[in-house]
Structures are given as structure tokens and as C-alpha cells.
Design a protein around this motif. Structure first.
Motif, PDB file in Angstrom:
ATOM      1  N   VAL A  76       0.853  -1.191   0.000  1.00  0.00           N
ATOM      2  CA  VAL A  76       0.000   0.000   0.000  1.00  0.00           C
ATOM      3  C   VAL A  76       0.889   1.241   0.000  1.00  0.00           C
ATOM      4  CG1 VAL A  76      -1.746   1.304   1.262  1.00  0.00           C
ATOM      5  CG2 VAL A  76      -1.870  -1.185   1.196  1.00  0.00           C
ATOM      6  N   PRO A  77       0.704   2.163  -0.932  1.00  0.00           N
ATOM      7  CA  PRO A  77       1.512   3.384  -0.942  1.00  0.00           C
ATOM      8  C   PRO A  77       1.249   4.226   0.316  1.00  0.00           C
ATOM      9  CG  PRO A  77       0.295   3.111  -3.002  1.00  0.00           C
ATOM     10  CD  PRO A  77      -0.239   2.108  -2.056  1.00  0.00           C
ATOM     11  N   GLU A  78       2.313   4.695   0.940  1.00  0.00           N
ATOM     12  CA  GLU A  78       2.217   5.519   2.154  1.00  0.00           C
ATOM     13  C   GLU A  78       1.164   4.943   3.111  1.00  0.00           C
ATOM     14  OE1 GLU A  78       1.745   9.643   1.361  1.00  0.00           O
ATOM     15  OE2 GLU A  78       3.061   9.638  -0.381  1.00  0.00           O
ATOM     16  N   PRO A  79       1.389   3.739   3.603  1.00  0.00           N
ATOM     17  CA  PRO A  79       0.337   3.035   4.371  1.00  0.00           C
ATOM     18  C   PRO A  79      -0.083   3.749   5.649  1.00  0.00           C
ATOM     19  CG  PRO A  79       2.454   1.909   4.559  1.00  0.00           C
ATOM     20  CD  PRO A  79       2.630   2.945   3.496  1.00  0.00           C
ATOM     21  N   VAL A  80       0.865   4.401   6.338  1.00  0.00           N
ATOM     22  CA  VAL A  80       0.485   5.068   7.594  1.00  0.00           C
ATOM     23  C   VAL A  80      -0.459   6.223   7.312  1.00  0.00           C
ATOM     24  CG1 VAL A  80       1.349   6.344   9.575  1.00  0.00           C
ATOM     25  CG2 VAL A  80       2.624   4.371   8.716  1.00  0.00           C
ATOM     26  N   ALA A  81      -0.141   7.046   6.300  1.00  0.00           N
ATOM     27  CA  ALA A  81      -1.014   8.170   5.958  1.00  0.00           C
ATOM     28  C   ALA A  81      -2.375   7.666   5.484  1.00  0.00           C
ATOM     29  CB  ALA A  81      -0.357   9.019   4.866  1.00  0.00           C
ATOM     30  N   TYR A  82      -2.375   6.578   4.721  1.00  0.00           N
ATOM     31  CA  TYR A  82      -3.641   6.031   4.211  1.00  0.00           C
ATOM     32  C   TYR A  82      -4.509   5.510   5.350  1.00  0.00           C
ATOM     33  CZ  TYR A  82      -6.840   2.940   1.706  1.00  0.00           C
ATOM     34  OH  TYR A  82      -7.962   2.303   1.224  1.00  0.00           O
ATOM     35  N   LEU A  83      -3.932   4.741   6.275  1.00  0.00           N
ATOM     36  CA  LEU A  83      -4.717   4.201   7.388  1.00  0.00           C
ATOM     37  C   LEU A  83      -5.117   5.307   8.353  1.00  0.00           C
ATOM     38  CD1 LEU A  83      -2.845   0.832   8.045  1.00  0.00           C
ATOM     39  CD2 LEU A  83      -5.065   1.177   6.948  1.00  0.00           C
ATOM     40  N   THR A  84      -4.322   6.383   8.421  1.00  0.00           N
ATOM     41  CA  THR A  84      -4.740   7.538   9.229  1.00  0.00           C
ATOM     42  C   THR A  84      -5.985   8.184   8.633  1.00  0.00           C
ATOM     43  OG1 THR A  84      -2.449   7.954   9.916  1.00  0.00           O
ATOM     44  CG2 THR A  84      -4.014   9.772  10.160  1.00  0.00           C
ATOM     45  N   THR A  85      -6.048   8.251   7.302  1.00  0.00           N
ATOM     46  CA  THR A  85      -7.253   8.767   6.640  1.00  0.00           C
ATOM     47  C   THR A  85      -8.458   7.894   6.959  1.00  0.00           C
ATOM     48  OG1 THR A  85      -5.912   9.652   4.825  1.00  0.00           O
ATOM     49  CG2 THR A  85      -8.263   9.349   4.403  1.00  0.00           C
ATOM     50  N   PHE A  86      -8.261   6.587   6.947  1.00  0.00           N
ATOM     51  CA  PHE A  86      -9.346   5.653   7.294  1.00  0.00           C
ATOM     52  C   PHE A  86      -9.781   5.870   8.743  1.00  0.00           C
ATOM     53  CE2 PHE A  86     -10.520   1.022   8.254  1.00  0.00           C
ATOM     54  CZ  PHE A  86     -11.834   1.208   7.836  1.00  0.00           C
ATOM     55  N   LEU A  87      -8.835   6.034   9.638  1.00  0.00           N
ATOM     56  CA  LEU A  87      -9.140   6.276  11.043  1.00  0.00           C
ATOM     57  C   LEU A  87      -9.973   7.542  11.197  1.00  0.00           C
ATOM     58  CD1 LEU A  87      -8.612   5.458  14.002  1.00  0.00           C
ATOM     59  CD2 LEU A  87      -6.496   6.739  13.896  1.00  0.00           C
ATOM     60  N   GLY A  88      -9.598   8.605  10.486  1.00  0.00           N
ATOM     61  CA  GLY A  88     -10.366   9.842  10.561  1.00  0.00           C
ATOM     62  C   GLY A  88     -11.764   9.690  10.009  1.00  0.00           C
ATOM     63  N   ALA A  89     -11.906   8.917   8.925  1.00  0.00           N
ATOM     64  CA  ALA A  89     -13.233   8.687   8.342  1.00  0.00           C
ATOM     65  C   ALA A  89     -14.128   7.920   9.309  1.00  0.00           C
ATOM     66  CB  ALA A  89     -13.093   7.939   7.021  1.00  0.00           C
ATOM     67  N   LEU A  90     -13.576   6.959  10.031  1.00  0.00           N
ATOM     68  CA  LEU A  90     -14.354   6.204  11.011  1.00  0.00           C
ATOM     69  C   LEU A  90     -14.831   7.103  12.150  1.00  0.00           C
ATOM     70  CD1 LEU A  90     -12.152   2.970  11.189  1.00  0.00           C
ATOM     71  CD2 LEU A  90     -14.434   3.148  10.192  1.00  0.00           C
ATOM     72  N   ARG A  91     -13.987   8.019  12.594  1.00  0.00           N
ATOM     73  CA  ARG A  91     -14.386   8.957  13.656  1.00  0.00           C
ATOM     74  C   ARG A  91     -15.462   9.913  13.142  1.00  0.00           C
ATOM     75  NH1 ARG A  91     -10.891  10.441  17.848  1.00  0.00           N
ATOM     76  NH2 ARG A  91     -11.163  12.635  17.284  1.00  0.00           N
ATOM     77  N   ALA A  92     -15.266  10.423  11.928  1.00  0.00           N
ATOM     78  CA  ALA A  92     -16.228  11.378  11.368  1.00  0.00           C
ATOM     79  C   ALA A  92     -17.572  10.727  11.088  1.00  0.00           C
ATOM     80  CB  ALA A  92     -15.660  11.974  10.075  1.00  0.00           C
ATOM     81  N   TYR A  93     -17.602   9.413  10.907  1.00  0.00           N
ATOM     82  CA  TYR A  93     -18.854   8.698  10.632  1.00  0.00           C
ATOM     83  C   TYR A  93     -19.898   8.959  11.713  1.00  0.00           C
ATOM     84  CZ  TYR A  93     -22.001   4.703   9.939  1.00  0.00           C
ATOM     85  OH  TYR A  93     -23.108   3.887   9.756  1.00  0.00           O
ATOM     86  N   ASN A  94     -19.458   9.077  12.959  1.00  0.00           N
ATOM     87  CA  ASN A  94     -20.371   9.347  14.076  1.00  0.00           C
ATOM     88  C   ASN A  94     -20.358  10.805  14.495  1.00  0.00           C
ATOM     89  OD1 ASN A  94     -19.044   6.349  14.799  1.00  0.00           O
ATOM     90  ND2 ASN A  94     -21.276   6.436  14.814  1.00  0.00           N
TER      91      ASN A  94
END
Length: 1024
Positions: free
Chosen positions: A561-579
């Protein structure tokens, strides 16, 4: 046991429900442990028998016995049936019950103990797991020849357990007065009764011949006449009445009606009926002239984003109603309007629709649907037709529309939705009532939920999630979800769908590493796939503090995965924003691990991490140093005098004691009178942090918060707890109430963490802290079974080998494993170089072959498109010709037939071309990559066998318990779920077999002989 004996005259015994029987001298009655009635007839009469209460041993011989005699069914025979035919109706009912009980057939297949019993060797004993399969096996029944207003039935029900057929005998008696028939049931026993019914009939027929039914208890309920619907509608005033709150609405209860919230309060908001009807009256709903109901709102599966009085909002609401698959429910429907939706109210905040559901000679039924941006409310209107004439449906329709149009929207949907979601989802709910995004993905980390590979379908733009799988063994950890799994599935798919639509989570396939691109079959990496990868434990989010996280990932994610930490950080933020959580947060890069090396269940600390020697090159991270630094920062208490009895413990992190098993540590604490919980509270006494680190920082923070409130909670090291457990207690803690109960008198446990303990006989020199334990769990039955149980027995303390000798044996085994690992890794490196070279040759040869194939395929495809266009043109022209243009029609039909034949020939050529290409590719692959691929698989399998003993044991049991070679991982998963149980085995298989990088292999394994030389052994299994 205590019984009541009889005098020389016997006794007429009254049984609840109105039945009475005449017990003969020598009989006795009493109650069993469950409070059910038991009847005995002794022959000979035991010593101590007397009229009144007496004691008798359980094993005292008896002539017959009835257990649990009680009323089961009450029937009312229709008036059209003559009284002299009531016996026939009672017999018909008994035969129906008997045929249902004796369904099924006895299996003739031999029972194989090896397929359901597993023995696992532990360090100093054994763990035995065995399945109890209970299957229906048919049976037989016979009527009892009774006279008068009674009839009996004996039923022998057969079932199979461990391949052995057992029989349970039931006794039924039906008694009646007039047209009321009551049926009573009991289990029956006659010692040495034989296969037939002769001894049973002789024992029980005289007793049942005395059965009588109390006429007062057999009176049919007084039936009140149905209301005159015309009179009810006449006094109804839809312009006046009382307004009551119901969900997001203020609902008018018209003058002439009354309402209640007490009918089905768990599901219904209110029920309305005529004001002269009493809701306390039994059967009120069968005689009222009309009635309304309104159910509690169901959260809409997806948010409705537009005002509902706009075309876009109307389309969203219509799509929601269409998804309900509405249709008429009546069996006597003749009205053509049934099933047609009418929408009398459409506003920006809500819309109301209704349909005619049934129109029969007695009544008319409407169903209505109220859609808001948060909920779908449903209800039902039932109107009787008495005295209304042919226009009854339209009269009731007018009342219904008037009532629905009086609804007033008051709002509050967001608060109601949040409250409803928190009640339904419990600890998994977010602030908005939907599934918490982070907790939702954690369910995949923790093996509670997962997707099968084939249930994620790529349509060229998005992944469609067709089906969500539950791990029932893990669902027990979330008690609120055991009763509402559909809601969890709905909320999870909503979360997954939201992440799938998030374009920030899309990485085109061309940018992915080869391994991940191959696993995704050339599809993009999207939000839905991240949940799938979480189920494979390929990454993990660890909460280290408030709004602070650490991202752990598998080494394969890091390199694909390209730049995996930045990508998974984006996923983490999306999960928080979901609620709706928009607060800033931090995410740091954590250690890299190997998912296949995780042997234990996940706890709050996340997966076990790989050691440095498992990683190569730039991926190496000194995670041990990081964990030592985290442990050094913990404000530990002295822990010199830890008290177990009466204390409450919370365990976090990875432990060394008891091989790292928290369940076993918790059992020791419980055995010493302590208590173990999963969360910090004001009642917590100790937070214990495992010596291997990987603990939950949030729990440490929670202890500090409780201390600030004045709570005395200590944070102690694992060593302090172990020292307290090994110290002999001053006095044995009293057993808890639940632990003292018999296993037979309580429900089967669904959690292996709270076993019923039993202490076997031991010599004085044996330590008593290693008692055996027994766990019984319900698991999924197979077809033809009505129950399947898994029994697990732990037998520790069976090895008398001194500890120093065992330590030397462990050290020698580790050295042997290290030698084996070095052999494996060296061979794997060498083979990988060969494989890369062979792959390059194959790719070049395949490209040339594929270019030739593509050219031929495109030429044939173009011809097919031209013929298809000509065929469709001819068909269109044929449809426009007039009736008398016979010759032109004949010519076109001949052209259509010719084009159709040519298309079929082209389709056949295309199929042959594809088949030939496939064969050539397989031959090319075998020629250039076959040998080296097998060598690579062999070497890969060696690495797999370096995993922990428990996981390796699971893999060997997979192979030994399969009757034939499996065709897929899913086949292995299904077999293990049903044959070995679905708890620890299922969890291990998620880790050992469902990893996307595993494949089927048959290998030559290197083995070390006793003289130190290296030999080979052939095995079959799975490699990655």
C-alpha cells in the motif's frame, strides 16, 4: 427424595388445569428439583412408606413412574361437529402430536469417535474436546383403549447420541367436557418394559381410566358479540379528540375511540379501539368494530437526504417502501386494489402511504407506512363489515385517510434515533446511535465479523457487500447482540457502505503492490476492502489515549500500500467522522507484525507482534524496546501485598503466566475468591499489566481518572499477581452461588471463560491448584440434528516430571526448532530468487501469446457485433410490416434465421479460442514455473510450520479430520465449524487458513533424525 404416601383407600389427586386421577394404594407423589409433579407406583412397597410425607432413596425400585404431568393444549371443538364425534377430534389431535414427535429416521452410518473428539497435549496434561450430536431417529406410538370422555396415547421418541440410539417415552391423555378438550403430557417409565407397548399399557391404562376433567374448568369462555361497525363509525368524530405523542408525531385519538400503550409495549407505540371496549377484557380485539395500531419506528437503512415533498425525496421514500416487497396478505382477496399504495400526505419532513392488505367477507385490513428522515413507522387498520353493506371498504378507507391526515410532525428524530440505537447496540453505539465506526472495524479485528472472499463483488467502480458472516462463538462477548444480530448486520453494512463511498479511501489497482493487487483480482483498494483486510488481521488501530492512536500493520500491507500510515490515518479519521466526531486526533506509526503469527485471541492490546528475527530489511522495528519504554512510563504501585479474595481485577496486555492465557489466569483468580471484569470502574481493586507489554493505555488513564475521584485502585505488575496466586491463602473463599449449582440445573454456558469446576481425587503430594475443568457449549447442529454440544475437559497436573527436567526438554526443543527455522529460511531465500526469474520468463512468453490471442479475439468479436446489429435491424423491420406483406416477412424471417446461425457459430469459435488460450497458458505456466513454484510452496510451508504449537495443532487436525482433499478454504472452515466446534478452532482457523496469502500444498518436509542428520517427510496442508 421426599414423597407423600397414601392410605389404604388411595387418593384422588387434583392436577393444575382441572384434571384429577385416582391414585391406587402403594402409589406416592411429590415434586422434582424443578418443581414438576412426579407420580410413583411401588411394588413392593419400600420400607418407611406411610400415609403422609416419607423419605425414599432415589434408586428405590418402582413399578411405574410419571414425571412432569401438566396441561399442554386446550382445544375448542367447533359447533358444527356433533358431540359424539368429539372423541374423533381428540384422537386426531393426539395423532398429530405423536407423528411430529416421531419424525426422522435412525442413521445406519457407523459412528466415528475420531471425527468429533480431539485430544491436545499441554505442558503437564491434556485438554479433551468432544462434540455431542443429538439427532432425531424416529419412533412409534399407540393409542390407549380408554372408555368414556378420555383417550390416551403412548409415544416412544428415539434419538441418537454418540451413535447410540436412545428412547424416551411420553404419555398423553386427552379429557373433555362438552366441546372443550384438554391434553396433558408426562414422561413415563416402566422398568424392563421391552420394545413394544404391552407393559406400558398395562401399567398406565388403569390410572388414566380414572382421569376426569372438572366441568367448571372446562367451560368455554363466554363469547360477546362483535360490535356493530356501522354504529362505531357513526359516533366517530375525526375533528375532535385527544392528542398524544407517538415517536416524531402528535397523533389524534378521535372522539369515540380510546387508546392504550400497554398492548405489546416493546414493539407498539399505541393501540386505538372504540371507547366502549376494555383493553383488559380477554379477546377484546376479536369483537371490536375497528381498531388502529402504530408500531415503534424502525431506523431507515440509509439516510433520506432530500425533503420528502420534492421529486428526489419522493424517489428516496419510494425506494425505501419498494425494498419492503409490499404485497397483499389475504387469502380471500378479490379486490383489485389490494397491494396498491396510496399516498394522501407528503410533506418536507414526512410522507404517509397506505395499501389495502386484505378484503374478505368479515373485515377489511389496511397497512400504512410513515416515512421520516430517521424512521419508518408502520401500522394497521382493521375494520369490520357488520351492517355496513357493499361500501364497507370505502367507508373504512375514508376513516383511515382522515385519521392519517390529522398526524402532526413534532420532530426529535435525531434524539430518538440516538436513543434507539444506544438501546439496540449497547456498548457498540456511537454518539449518534449508529454503530461506532472504530468499534465496528474492531469487530473485524476481533474475529466477531468477517466477509467471505466471494461476498465482496467488484463492479468496476465499487465493491458490493453481499453478505456478512458472524462468528457465533465470539458473539457471546456482546450479550446485547445475541438477541438482535440483524440490527448489527444492518448497521455494519451501513458503515461499510459509507466507507466504500469515501473516495479518499480509494487507491487505484495500478498503485498497489503485486500481492495485494493479485488478492483483489485487479480491483481498486476501497473502504469496504479495508474491513475485509481487518478480518485477516492485516492492520490494527490501538487507542493510546484520548484522541490518540497507534497504527499497527502487517508487513505485507506495509509493502503493498503506498504511504500506508497516511492512508490508514485517513481511514481512522473517516471512522471517527462517521459518528460526527470532528475533534483533532493524532496517529503514530506502531510496530510491524505478521498476522499468521498471532496465536491468541485479541484483547484490548491488539495482536501479538512479531519479533525482530521474523522481519527482514527496512521493515525491522525494535518493538520490544518500544514496549519496554511504555512499561517504564506506567505509574506502578508496590504490589507487595496483593489480596486476591474479595478483590476485583482487570487484566490488560500480554502475559507470560499460564502461557499467556487470560482465561486460565481469570480462573485462578476466581478460584481464590476474586473477580475479573473487562472494564475499569469504581469497584476495581487492581489493574494488572502483563509483563510482555502491549497493554491498553486507555485503561491506565481510566485508573488515574478513578483515583482523582477518590477511588483506591492499584496498578500492579504481572509478577505481583502471580506471587499472590502462588501464595497459599489463609482460608478458602466461599463458593459463589452460581458456582454451587449443578450443571444440570442451569443453562449451558456459552463462554469458556467461566467453567464449572470439579476437583478429581488426587494424592496428597499433588498440587490442588491445577484442578480439572469442564466447559459445555451449544454449537451449530448439522442437518437432521436438533442439538449439538461441545464438551471441553482440561486435565492439568498429570506430568510428574520435575520442573528442571521439563525446562531442559523445552530448551532442547527450542534449539531443534531454531535449526529447522534456519534451514527453512535459507531455502526460502534461494527458491524466491529462482521463482522471480521463472516469473519473468513466463510473463514475457505470456505477453506474446496473449497479443496473438487478443488479435484473433477482437476480429471474431467485431464480426459478432456486425452480425448482432444486422439481426436486431431485421427484427425491428419485421415488427413494422403490415399484415399483408407476406413475402417481405418471409425474406426477413430467413435473414433472421441465417444471422442467428452465424452468431451461434461465432460464439462457438470464441469459446474454442478461449479454451485453447487457457490450455496454452496452463502448459506455459507448467513448463516455465511448475517446478520452481512447487519448490517455493514447499519452502513457504516450512515457514508456516514455525508458528506456535496450538495453531500448528489446528492445521494437523484439519488434515486428519477431512475425509477427502478440500477444494477451498471455505470448505475447510465449514468442516471445522460443524465437526470440531466453532469456538477456539474457528478463531484459530481465521488466523491459520483464511489469510489471503495461503494456498494448498503437498510437500517434502525436512526433519532432523536422532543422530543429527537431515531427512524428509511427506505431508499435505496449507502454505503461504
Amino acid at each position: 427424595m421426599k414423597l407423600t404416601g397414601l392410605s389404604a383407600e388411595g387418593k384422588r389427586l387434583e392436577i393444575p388445569g382441572g384434571l384429577s386421577v385416582q391414585l391406587p394404594p402403594g402409589a406416592a407423589y411429590g415434586t422434582d428439583n424443578d418443581g414438576d409433579l412426579i407420580l410413583y407406583r411401588f411394588d413392593p412397597v419400600p420400607s418407611g412408606y406411610r400415609a403422609g410425607s416419607f423419605e425414599v432413596a432415589d434408586e428405590t425400585p418402582f413399578a411405574w413412574k410419571l414425571s412432569g404431568l401438566k396441561e399442554r393444549v386446550t382445544l375448542s371443538v367447533e359447533e358444527s361437529v356433533p358431540l359424539d364425534e368429539v372423541r374423533g377430534e381428540a384422537e386426531k389431535a393426539l395423532r398429530g402430536i405423536a407423528e411430529n414427535l416421531t419424525a426422522g429416521e435412525e442413521s445406519q452410518e457407523p459412528y466415528e469417535p475420531g471425527s468429533s473428539t480431539q485430544v491436545e497435549e499441554t505442558e503437564d496434561g491434556f485438554t479433551i474436546r468432544s462434540n455431542l450430536s443429538i439427532s432425531n431417529a424416529g419412533g412409534s406410538y399407540q393409542l390407549l383403549p380408554l372408555e368414556g370422555d378420555r383417550i390416551g396415547m403412548l409415544v416412544k421418541k428415539k434419538f441418537q447420541l454418540f451413535g447410540v440410539t436412545l428412547t424416551l417415552t411420553y404419555l398423553f391423555v386427552a379429557v373433555w367436557v362438552g366441546r372443550v378438550v384438554k391434553i396433558y403430557l408426562s414422561t413415563a417409565a416402566v422398568p424392563n418394559a421391552g420394545e413394544g407397548f404391552e407393559e406400558l399399557t398395562g401399567a398406565f391404562a388403569p390410572l388414566l381410566q380414572t382421569a376426569e376433567l372438572d366441568p367448571e374448568q372446562a367451560k368455554p369462555p363466554e363469547e360477546k358479540p362483535m360490535q356493530n361497525a356501522a354504529e362505531v363509525l357513526e359516533r366517530l368524530d375525526l375533528t375532535q379528540g385527544e392528542r398524544v405523542e407517538a415517536g416524531e408525531f402528535s397523533v389524534l385519538v378521535p372522539k369515540g375511540l380510546r387508546f392504550t400503550r400497554e398492548v405489546n409495549p416493546d414493539r407498539r407505540l399505541l393501540t386505538c379501539a372504540p371507547d366502549d371496549i376494555s383493553f383488559d377484557e380477554e379477546g377484546w380485539d376479536t369483537r371490536c368494530g375497528m381498531a388502529f395500531t402504530l408500531q415503534k419506528g424502525t431506523p431507515v437503512p440509509t439516510s433520506l437526504t432530500h425533503p420528502l415533498d420534492t421529486p428526489e425525496g419522493q424517489s428516496e421514500a419510494d425506494a425505501l417502501l419498494n425494498s419492503l416487497n409490499l404485497s397483499g396478505i389475504g387469502q380471500t382477496v378479490k379486490n383489485s386494489q389490494v397491494g396498491q399504495l396510496t399516498t394522501p400526505v407528503r410533506a418536507a419532513e414526512y410522507c404517509i402511504s397506505y395499501e389495502l392488505a386484505d378484503d374478505n367477507p368479515v373485515e377489511v385490513i389496511f397497512r400504512y407506512f410513515i416515512v421520516t428522515h430517521h424512521f419508518l413507522y408502520t401500522g394497521q387498520y382493521i375494520g369490520r363489515k357488520t351492517a355496513l353493506g357493499e361500501d364497507a371498504p370505502e367507508r373504512h378507507r375514508a376513516v383511515l385517510e382522515g385519521w392519517l391526515c390529522a398526524f402532526q410532525f413534532v420532530g426529535g428524530g435525531e434524539a430518538l434515533s440516538a436513543a434507539e440505537g444506544k438501546e439496540a447496540l449497547g456498548e457498540l453505539a456511537g454518539a449518534d446511535g449508529h454503530l461506532d465506526g472504530l468499534k465496528g472495524v474492531a469487530l473485524f479485528f476481533q474475529d466477531v465479523l468477517f466477509f467471505h472472499d466471494e461476498h465482496l463483488v467488484w463492479d468496476g467502480k465499487h465493491h458490493k457487500t453481499q453478505q456478512l458472516q458472524f462468528n457465533s462463538a465470539k458473539m457471546g462477548e456482546y450479550a446485547s447482540l445475541l438477541f438482535n444480530p440483524d440490527r448489527l448486520s444492518q448497521e455494519t453494512l451501513r458503515l461499510v457502505g459509507s466507507m466504500e463511498e469515501n473516495e479518499a479511501l480509494r487507491i487505484p489497482a495500478a498503485k498497489l503492490g503485486e500481492e495485494l493487487r493479485t488478492f483483489l483480482h485487479g480491483a481498486d483498494l476501497t473502504g469496504a476492502v479495508l474491513f475485509h483486510l481487518a478480518g485477516y488481521h492485516l492492520f490494527h488501530f490501538q487507542e493510546t489515549g484520548e484522541n490518540a492512536y497507534r497504527i499497527l500493520m502487517d508487513e505485507r500491507i506495509q509493502r503493498t500500500v503506498p504511504e500506508p500510515v497516511a492512508y490508514l490515518t485517513t481511514f481512522l479519521g473517516a471512522l471517527r467522522a462517521y459518528n460526527g466526531n470532528s475533534a483533532p486526533f493524532t496517529a503514530e506509526e506502531g510496530p510491524v507484525y505478521r498476522a499468521i503469527d498471532v496465536p491468541d485471541l485479541f484483547h484490548d492490546g491488539g495482536p501479538a507482534l512479531a519479533t525482530d528475527e521474523d522481519l527482514e530489511g527496512p521493515e525491522e522495528i525494535d518493538w520490544e524496546a518500544q514496549e519496554r519504554a511504555r512499561l517504564a512510563a506506567v505509574p506502578f504501585d508496590d504490589g507487595a501485598a496483593v489480596t486476591v479474595a474479595g478483590s476485583t481485577f482487570v487484566l490488560t496486555g500480554d502475559f507470560q503466566y499460564q502461557k499467556g492465557s487470560r482465561d486460565l489466569i481469570a480462573q485462578e483468580i476466581t478460584a481464590r475468591g476474586g473477580r475479573v471484569t473487562g472494564a475499569i470502574s469504581g469497584k476495581t481493586t487492581y489493574l494488572v499489566i502483563g509483563s510482555q507489554g502491549n497493554f491498553g493505555q486507555r485503561k491506565v488513564d481510566q485508573v488515574q481518572e478513578q483515583r482523582a475521584k477518590g477511588k483506591e485502585i492499584q496498578i500492579i505488575r504481572e509478577d505481583a499477581l502471580v506471587q499472590a496466586l502462588k501464595t497459599k491463602p489463609a482460608a478458602k473463599a466461599a463458593p459463589t452461588k452460581s458456582a454451587s449449582k449443578s450443571a444440570a440445573s442451569k443453562p449451558v454456558s456459552k463462554s469458556p471463560s467461566t467453567p464449572k469446576r470439579s476437583t478429581p481425587t488426587r494424592s496428597a503430594s499433588k498440587p490442588t491448584s491445577s484442578d480439572s475443568s469442564v466447559r459445555i457449549e451449544h454449537i451449530q447442529p448439522e442437518p437432521g440434528e436438533f442439538m449439538r454440544l461441545q464438551v471441553t475437559v482440561d486435565l492439568p497436573g498429570l506430568d510428574d516430571t520435575p520442573e528442571d527436567v521439563r525446562a531442559a526438554q523445552r530448551q532442547a526443543k527450542k534449539q531443534e526448532q531454531d535449526i529447522q527455522k534456519q534451514i527453512n529460511n535459507d531455502r526460502l531465500k534461494d527458491i524466491n530468487e529462482k521463482r522471480k526469474e521463472a516469473d519473468g520468463k513466463f510473463q514475457r512468453a505470456w505477453k506474446k501469446l496473449h497479443d496473438d490471442y487478443r488479435k484473433q479475439y477482437d476480429e471474431l468479436g467485431q464480426q459478432r457485433l456486425e452480425h448482432q446489429a444486422a439481426l436486431e435491424a431485421a427484427q425491428r423491420t419485421l415488427g413494422t410490416l403490415g399484415f399483408f406483406q407476406f413475402s417481405r416477412k418471409r425474406d426477413l424471417r430467413q435473414q433472421i434465421a441465417a444471422f442467428t446461425t452465424q452468431l451461434q457459430a461465432l460464439d462457438q469459435k470464441l469459446k474454442q479460442l478461449v479454451d485453447e488460450e487457457t490450455k496454452k497458458i496452463k502448459a506455459l505456466n507448467h513448463k516455465l514455473r511448475g517446478k520452481v513454484s512447487k519448490e517455493a510452496q514447499d519452502a513457504s510451508y516450512f515457514v508456516m510450520l514455525d508458528t506456535t504449537g496450538q495453531e500448528q495443532n489446528v492445521l494437523y487436525n484439519v488434515l486428519s479430520n477431512l475425509s477427502e482433499r478440500p477444494s477451498s478454504r471455505d470448505q475447510v472452515m465449514q468442516h471445522l465449524t460443524y465437526s470440531l466446534g466453532n469456538d477456539w478452532t474457528y478463531t484459530q482457523l481465521n488466523r491459520a487458513l483464511r489469510n489471503p496469502f495461503i494456498r494448498t500444498v503437498t510437500l517434502e518436509l525436512p526433519t532432523i533424525r536422532p543422530d543429527g542428520t537431515v531427512g524428509t517427510e511427506t505431508v499435505s496442508g496449507y502454505g503461504f
